[in-house]
Design a protein around this motif. Structure first.
Motif, PDB file in Angstrom:
ATOM      1  N   GLY A 146       0.536   5.841  -0.891  1.00 34.86           N
ATOM      2  CA  GLY A 146      -0.342   6.964  -0.562  1.00 34.86           C
ATOM      3  C   GLY A 146      -1.636   6.987  -1.336  1.00 34.86           C
ATOM      4  N   SER A 147      -1.749   6.188  -2.379  1.00 28.17           N
ATOM      5  CA  SER A 147      -2.973   6.141  -3.178  1.00 28.17           C
ATOM      6  C   SER A 147      -3.137   4.750  -3.750  1.00 28.17           C
ATOM      7  CB  SER A 147      -2.911   7.163  -4.316  1.00 28.17           C
ATOM      8  OG  SER A 147      -1.923   6.795  -5.267  1.00 28.17           O
ATOM      9  N   LEU A 148      -4.358   4.412  -4.135  1.00 25.43           N
ATOM     10  CA  LEU A 148      -4.598   3.103  -4.725  1.00 25.43           C
ATOM     11  C   LEU A 148      -3.856   2.960  -6.048  1.00 25.43           C
ATOM     12  CD1 LEU A 148      -5.932   0.367  -4.750  1.00 25.43           C
ATOM     13  CD2 LEU A 148      -8.005   1.422  -5.692  1.00 25.43           C
ATOM     14  N   ALA A 200       0.859  -1.190   0.000  1.00 23.18           N
ATOM     15  CA  ALA A 200       0.000   0.000   0.000  1.00 23.18           C
ATOM     16  C   ALA A 200       0.886   1.228   0.000  1.00 23.18           C
ATOM     17  CB  ALA A 200      -0.924   0.012   1.222  1.00 23.18           C
ATOM     18  N   ASP A 239      -5.168   1.393   0.991  1.00 25.69           N
ATOM     19  CA  ASP A 239      -4.435   2.277   1.893  1.00 25.69           C
ATOM     20  C   ASP A 239      -3.823   1.459   3.021  1.00 25.69           C
ATOM     21  OD1 ASP A 239      -6.617   1.668   3.539  1.00 25.69           O
ATOM     22  OD2 ASP A 239      -7.607   3.586   3.162  1.00 25.69           O
TER      23      ASP A 239
END
Length: 369
Positions: free
Chosen positions: A44-46, A42, A64
């Motif tokens: 900071g963003s998908l 994971a 996340d």
């Protein structure tokens, strides 16, 4: 309750990594070398997580950190995110019953680091901080020789950690600003490794220190800087040995030059991280260059030597040895020299002592136990 890694159903340790940069790649490689299965990543963003999963070879990307920590098919979490996030993520991982490997600094202040060590101890989780230079075989050789009295009484130390990746005003990184990197940059980033190695090899703690810091550029790439580029430190150990430490990320031509030189009443030992296959031994009557060789090494050095002499080992090998020890500890072993959250606390204490001394114009400062 902690995860029972001996009953995963897969017969192997299942790994989750937070972060997708350089250190995540190093951790991934070491985890696989140790037999772990890289289940999830994971960032900071998908979208970033999906890219990291593709690049690093994870089974999946989680949306996340919360989703990764909640996953029931992960036994150990590797935290490879910016410094300011370490303490919060490590605490959440412990609360989720995971074993934790957290990049240094463990926390950006000693109080948070102590709390993490306390929680980890109360839960019985295996925790570790990658002070991986301990895992160079020739470092272990030096440590064994010191412990056996080969150098005699320690008199002085001459140590440094020099890099040049921040030499220019255009060089920039998230670490240079305290909001993301913490109040210290050069010392917390690389000086912490140097001090850990000093205390690990000598078996002595730094009792007091006098530090001066320098910030060369007020701005980098047009943005304000509030952390140090260079640190010069005088230290005194528990036995009264005196030492000089120079830490700089602005030493032209030096890429990762960690040097440990110990002067005893009988011998001097010198280890250079950029020449990890060697240990220089100085005596009044002669000097020797000892090359890595498992057939003649001390037992602790030999156990980390995976290839015969003459086949170079380096940084990734050291990291692999570290992760192998962490995973062995998760399985119930007690490997010697494994750096834990307690060592992360020690690093945070030293960082605060350095900053306090520098703020007081180099006043000698006692280092808390």
């Amino acid at each position: 309750m902690t995860t029972d890694v001996t009953d995963t159903g897969l017969g192997t340790i299942r790994v989750g990594i937070l972060g997708g940069g350089f250190m995540a790649r190093v951790h991934r490689t070491a985890a696989r070398d140790a037999g772990g299965e890289f289940r999830a990543v994971a960032t900071g963003s998908l979208a970033g997580g999906r890219q990291a999963a593709d690049e690093l070879g994870a089974v999946r990307a989680e949306a996340d950190a919360a989703a990764l920590l909640a996953a029931d098919d992960i036994d150990v979490v590797h935290i490879c995110t910016p410094n300011a996030t370490h303490a919060g993520l490590a605490l959440r991982a412990l609360d989720a019953g995971k074993h934790v490997i957290c990049e240094k600094p463990l926390a950006t202040n000693a109080a948070d680091a102590r709390e993490l060590a306390r929680v980890a101890g109360s839960l019985g989780c295996v925790t570790a901080v990658p002070f991986v230079y301990r895992y160079h075989p020739m470092v272990r050789e030096a440590r064994a020789r010191v412990a056996l009295g080969g150098i005699g009484e320690l008199l002085t130390l001459d140590c440094s950690y020099l890099q040049d990746w921040m030499l220019l005003s255009t060089d920039d990184d998230w670490r240079v600003r305290s909001a993301s990197g913490g109040a210290s940059r050069a010392f917390a980033d690389i000086g912490s490794h140097l001090c850990d190695l000093i205390e690990f090899v000598t078996g002595q703690r730094i009792r007091s220190l006098s530090a001066r810091t320098r910030r060369v550029f007020a701005e980098r790439a047009g943005r304000a800087v509030d952390t140090e580029d260079i640190v010069a430190i005088l230290v005194e150990t528990e036995s009264g040995a005196l030492g000089t430490l120079l830490v700089s990320q602005m030493a032209a031509g030096r890429k990762n030059a960690l040097t440990l030189e110990l002067h005893g009443t009988r011998q001097t030992l010198r280890f250079e991280q950029e020449r990890p296959e060697e240990l220089w031994i100085g005596m009044r009557e002669e000097s020797r260059l000892l090359l890595r060789d498992p057939s003649t090494a001390s037992p602790d050095s030999a156990r980390l030597q995976r290839v015969p002499s003459g086949h170079a080992m380096g940084y990734q090998d050291a990291f692999n040895g570290f992760i192998a020890d962490v995973y062995a500890a998760i399985g119930g072993a007690t490997p010697d020299g494994l750096p834990t959250f307690e060592d992360g606390v020690r690093s945070a204490v030293l960082t605060e002592a350095v900053l306090a001394s520098a703020a007081a114009d180099g006043r000698w400062t006692e280092v808390a136990a």
